[in-house]
Each structure stands twice: as structure tokens, then as C-alpha cells.
Design an enzyme around this catalytic site. Structure first.
Site, PDB file in Angstrom:
ATOM      1  N   GLU A   1       5.523  13.946  -2.580  1.00 57.30           N
ATOM      2  CA  GLU A   1       6.299  12.504  -2.744  1.00 57.30           C
ATOM      3  C   GLU A   1       7.609  13.015  -3.234  1.00 57.30           C
ATOM      4  OE1 GLU A   1       7.124   9.826  -1.550  1.00 57.30           O
ATOM      5  OE2 GLU A   1       5.605   8.243  -1.646  1.00 57.30           O
TER       6      GLU A   1
ATOM      7  N   ASP B   1       7.832   5.303  -8.357  1.00 56.38           N
ATOM      8  CA  ASP B   1       8.328   4.252  -9.395  1.00 56.38           C
ATOM      9  C   ASP B   1       7.209   3.199  -9.635  1.00 56.38           C
ATOM     10  OD1 ASP B   1      10.015   2.660 -10.394  1.00 56.38           O
ATOM     11  OD2 ASP B   1      11.042   2.046  -8.885  1.00 56.38           O
TER      12      ASP B   1
ATOM     13  N   ASP C   1      18.131   7.934  -1.508  1.00 55.33           N
ATOM     14  CA  ASP C   1      19.270   7.319  -0.753  1.00 55.33           C
ATOM     15  C   ASP C   1      19.736   5.921  -1.529  1.00 55.33           C
ATOM     16  OD1 ASP C   1      17.010   5.662   0.196  1.00 55.33           O
ATOM     17  OD2 ASP C   1      18.364   4.524   1.301  1.00 55.33           O
TER      18      ASP C   1
END
Ligand code: PRP
Length: 190
Positions: free
Chosen positions: A111, A115, A171
């Protein structure tokens, strides 16, 4: 502070949106080399399958693979949230499944960032149900402050504070993935 070997203005139109470089390209590559060396030792003779989730993991997977000195296979999943609220519950929909069977295989789930841990939890459960011989997680950027579900992470690149970061696959509205470093955006770019 910009400790990148390249000055920010080398990044053309992207540079104007970056407030600060948090982790340089060189620091990322050095850490990936270290993780790759560990994986090459731990999985020697096991031909693991590295599995990533599109799209953020693209750069990490590509760079990590090239540090490995053992036989590996690679495959990808793609997921989509149903709605923001179901996403908050960790419910995601698989929109691309694996091509390779992982039953009785050693699997390393790769990954870019963890979070809340909800996505990782959902996908690890999904993969575990396919009965791999082993299943571990390798995460480049770990943001532990927002964690809702605690899962063991076998390999971690960097522990980061709870700040919105872009670059190296991460992003903002699909942009900035192509920065080779991890940066903070200027407020007016958010
Ligand atoms: C990122 C990352 C994880 C997820 C982690 O994906 O790749 O899949 O968020 O967040 P969590 O721990 O709070 O669940 P994102 O949804 O940004 O998609 P992308 O990889 O296509 O950018």
C-alpha cells in the site's frame, strides 16, 4: 525546507502549487531500498505475490519491485467507494479483481498509504478469505493519528503526521501523483 537535489522550480507548473517538500525523492528511494533488502531476505525461496491497489501504489510498487533480488509475481486490485459515507465505514467495491490465484501462496499486500486503516482492513480480510499461505502488509506512508482499525504492518517506510500530502502516487483530485517527492500543497491549490 527543500533538500531535494532538484530545486522546486525544476518541476515547472507543478512547483507553483507546492508549499514544502516533506520527504525528498532521494529519501524515498533510500527507504525503499532498505525495505526491499528486508523483503528479499524474508521471502527468499518463497516466490511471493505482491498485490497492490490502484492507483496510488503505482510508483511504490514499481520502485519496490526493482529493488528485490528474489523471484516474485505481481498483481493489482482496483477499488471504488460506494459513497463517502460507506467509505467511512470501510466498505469498498472491487472493480478489478486479481488475475492470479493466491491460494497457498505467500502474499505481500503493498500500500502507498494507510490512514484510517479501513481500506487495508477490508482488503486484508478479502485476501485472507482466499486462503493464502501467508499474508502481510507493506506500507510506504503510515499516518497513525487517524487510525480506526489497528492492523499489524510488517514493513513501514515512513510514519507521518496527519497532514494532507501529495506526490509519489498520492493525489489531490487526481493531480500531483507524478511528483517524485512527498509535498504539502499551498492553501490556494487545495
Ligand atoms: C488511498 C490508499 C489506500 C487508502 C488508505 O487510496 O491507496 O487505499 O487511501 O486510506 P484509509 O487507510 O483511510 O482507508 P485512495 O482512495 O486515495 O485512492 P488512489 O490510490 O486511487 O489515490
Amino acid at each position: 525546507m527543500n533538500t531535494n537535489s532538484k530545486p522546486l522550480n525544476a518541476y515547472g507548473e507543478l512547483a507553483g502549487d507546492i508549499r514544502e517538500i516533506l520527504i525528498t525523492s532521494e529519501q524515498i528511494q533510500e527507504r525503499i531500498q532498505q525495505i526491499g533488502a528486508l523483503i528479499s531476505v524474508d521471502y527468499a525461496g518463497k516466490t511471493p505475490i505482491l498485490i497492490g491497489v490502484l492507483k496510488g501504489v503505482l510508483f511504490f510498487m514499481a520502485d519496490l519491485l526493482r529493488t528485490l533480488t528474489i523471484h516474485v509475481e505481481v498483481d493489482f486490485l482496483a477499488v471504488s467507494s460506494y459513497t463517502p459515507s460507506t467509505r467511512d465505514q470501510g466498505l469498498v467495491r472491487l472493480i478489478k479483481d486479481l488475475d492470479i490465484s493466491i491460494e497457498n501462496r505467500h502474499v505481500l499486500f503493498v500500500e502507498d498509504i494507510v490512514d484510517t486503516g479501513l481500506t487495508l482492513n477490508y482488503l486484508m480480510r478479502n485476501l485472507r478469505a482466499r486462503q493464502p499461505a501467508s499474508l502481510e502488509a507493506c506500507v510506504l506512508f503510515n499516518k497513525p493519528e487517524n487510525r480506526l482499525i489497528h492492523l499489524p504492518l510488517k514493513y513501514v517506510g515512513f510514519d507521518l503526521p496527519n497532514r494532507f500530502i501529495v506526490g509519489y502516487g498520492l493525489d489531490h483530485r487526481e493531480r500531483f501523483r507524478n511528483l517524485p517527492f512527498i509535498g504539502l500543497l499551498k492553501p490556494d491549490a487545495l
